[in-house]
Design an enzyme around this catalytic site. Structure first.
Site, PDB file in Angstrom:
ATOM      1  N   PHE A   1       0.876  -1.168   0.000  1.00  0.00           N
ATOM      2  CA  PHE A   1       0.000   0.000   0.000  1.00  0.00           C
ATOM      3  C   PHE A   1       0.912   1.216   0.000  1.00  0.00           C
ATOM      4  CE2 PHE A   1      -2.696   3.159   2.238  1.00  0.00           C
ATOM      5  CZ  PHE A   1      -3.903   3.012   1.574  1.00  0.00           C
ATOM      6  N   ALA A   2       1.054   1.864  -1.165  1.00  0.00           N
ATOM      7  CA  ALA A   2       2.056   2.919  -1.348  1.00  0.00           C
ATOM      8  C   ALA A   2       1.391   4.291  -1.333  1.00  0.00           C
ATOM      9  CB  ALA A   2       2.822   2.699  -2.650  1.00  0.00           C
TER      10      ALA A   2
ATOM     11  N   ARG B   1       7.563 -15.046  40.505  1.00  0.00           N
ATOM     12  CA  ARG B   1       8.794 -14.387  40.926  1.00  0.00           C
ATOM     13  C   ARG B   1       8.756 -14.032  42.415  1.00  0.00           C
ATOM     14  NH1 ARG B   1      14.198 -13.433  40.332  1.00  0.00           N
ATOM     15  NH2 ARG B   1      14.724 -11.207  40.532  1.00  0.00           N
TER      16      ARG B   1
ATOM     17  N   GLY C   1      11.565  -6.507  34.853  1.00  0.00           N
ATOM     18  CA  GLY C   1      12.920  -6.032  35.102  1.00  0.00           C
ATOM     19  C   GLY C   1      13.835  -6.285  33.919  1.00  0.00           C
TER      20      GLY C   1
ATOM     21  N   GLU D   1      -0.798   4.305   9.493  1.00  0.00           N
ATOM     22  CA  GLU D   1      -2.239   4.421   9.191  1.00  0.00           C
ATOM     23  C   GLU D   1      -2.886   5.561   9.985  1.00  0.00           C
ATOM     24  OE1 GLU D   1      -4.556   0.844   8.736  1.00  0.00           O
ATOM     25  OE2 GLU D   1      -2.740  -0.356   8.468  1.00  0.00           O
TER      26      GLU D   1
END
Length: 409
Positions: free
Chosen positions: A140-141, A296, A368, A392
């Protein structure tokens, strides 16, 4: 004789909350995620960064083992244009498991949907089956070095070269899938014309968004060159240069001078699904953060027992769900033909992409240093999540669209 009591009507079945997915859609999303994890993720890992991954595209286009159409066929259904909600669910599901597969599928849709919406029967016959099968790569240019957020400022010139013929001269930049795409939807400025193809005489005005025409340009046209750009992106982005590239009336998508409408019609469909892509990444980041915080150990217990961590997770989960609902609402508005689709689409993209950026950042903070190590899921998402706030239509553009729609109402 006593009258028979009147039979009371049966109570209506319980209704799901607004925008909740029915069980069938939920199962389909789970199947897409499972396929992405099992089949697409290994193909994505085997591909080189910054290059079109054609084996991945082929897998997206291949029919399933049960003969069901491939995922690209969901974007280009034979019955007509894709449902915006289906597109959102597909992009969100893929993004949670394999962002490379999501982006490859989305770029096929973005590059080829102008052909769906405005192409001739011959253009559709030639290109859409190849795109759907993953054999032809689309681009899409629209964007140029001096025409990014202000897409109406584009300068690529379509210079007349005889009746029904032009030569394209100029440059497109930051084009996804360039320069490897097999064809591109190219938006160029055509001079004012008095032509029977122009339904609205104002479309021939060369000022601003008027006077822009969409062309379908195959990659093998003489004078078309390009080069890749090294970007903060795993998918290919590059430039396209046009040195008198010949195009004819057979290459025009839609009306001469109506290209900007074609571009906006495509973007209005895809903007909510950019939000869905962002929500998929946000959910993946949130899932990773919840899992990590539960396992953790720090300060004598799991991270989740720290109020600062727990509140961050709660806030992130709430914002992700709110953004998801707005994305679904915008997609539903598009599918219903609502008159204010531009506002819904802008709101969905704005909230979802900004939320995703915050969600990934929060997940990185909870993890972290390990989250910044190359190869970590969050390191990958941290790089991926930035671009959707720009392409976009940048966040600032979405705010301008929303404000304009408020005053229009």
């Amino acid at each position: 004789m006593a009258q028979q009591p009147q039979q009371q009507p049966a109570p209506p079945p319980p209704q799901p909350p607004a925008f909740a997915l029915d069980p069938g859609r939920r199962r389909w999303c789970e199947e897409v995620r499972a396929f992405a994890a099992r089949r697409l993720r290994p193909l994505a890992a085997a591909g080189g960064p910054g290059r079109v991954n054609r084996p991945l595209l082929a897998a997206l286009g291949a029919p399933g083992d049960d003969g069901e159409p491939g995922l690209l066929a969901q974007v280009f259904p034979a019955a007509g244009p894709v449902s915006a909600l289906t597109l959102c669910l597909l992009r969100e599901s893929l993004a949670r498991e394999c962002t490379e597969a999501e982006t490859a599928l989305a770029l096929q849709g973005l590059g080829a949907y102008p052909v769906v919406q405005a192409g001739t029967s011959e253009q559709r016959r030639r290109w859409l089956p190849e795109v759907t099968a993953g054999r032809a790569v689309a681009a899409f240019a629209l964007t140029e070095p001096e025409a990014g957020s202000d897409a109406a400022a584009l300068r690529l010139a379509a210079e007349p070269d005889g009746p029904g013929r032009w030569r394209l001269t100029g440059e497109k930049k930051w084009i996804s899938n360039a320069p490897e795409a097999d064809f591109a939807t190219v938006f160029a400025r055509t001079p004012p014309v008095a032509d029977s193809h122009v339904a609205d005489s104002r479309a021939a005005d060369s000022r601003g968004s008027r006077g822009v025409t969409a062309f379908l340009v195959p990659a093998d046209r003489p004078g078309l060159t390009g080069e890749p750009l090294r970007m903060l992106s795993p998918h290919p982005i590059g430039t396209l240069r046009f040195d008198g590239v010949p195009v004819t009336a057979a290459d025009v998508l839609g009306e001469i001078g109506g290209g900007f409408r074609t571009a906006m019609a495509t973007l209005n469909l895809f903007r909510p699904s950019v939000g869905a892509f962002a929500i998929g990444m946000a959910q993946a980041a949130l899932d990773a953060a919840v899992d990590h915080a539960g396992r953790r150990e720090a300060f004598g217990g799991p991270l989740k027992d720290l109020q600062s961590v727990a509140h961050t997770l709660a806030e992130t989960a709430t914002r992700v769900e709110a953004a998801r609902l707005l994305v679904y609402a915008a997609a539903s508005a598009y599918d219903a033909g609502a008159p204010d689709v531009a506002r819904w689409a802008a709101m969905a993209k704005l909230l979802a992409t900004e939320t995703a950026q915050a969600a990934v950042d929060a997940a990185v903070q909870i993890h972290g240093a390990r989250a910044l190590q190359e190869g970590h899921l969050l390191e990958h998402l941290y790089r991926e999540v930035r671009a959707p706030r720009i392409y976009e239509g940048a966040t600032e553009v979405q705010r301008s669209i929303i404000a304009k729609e408020l005053y229009r109402r």
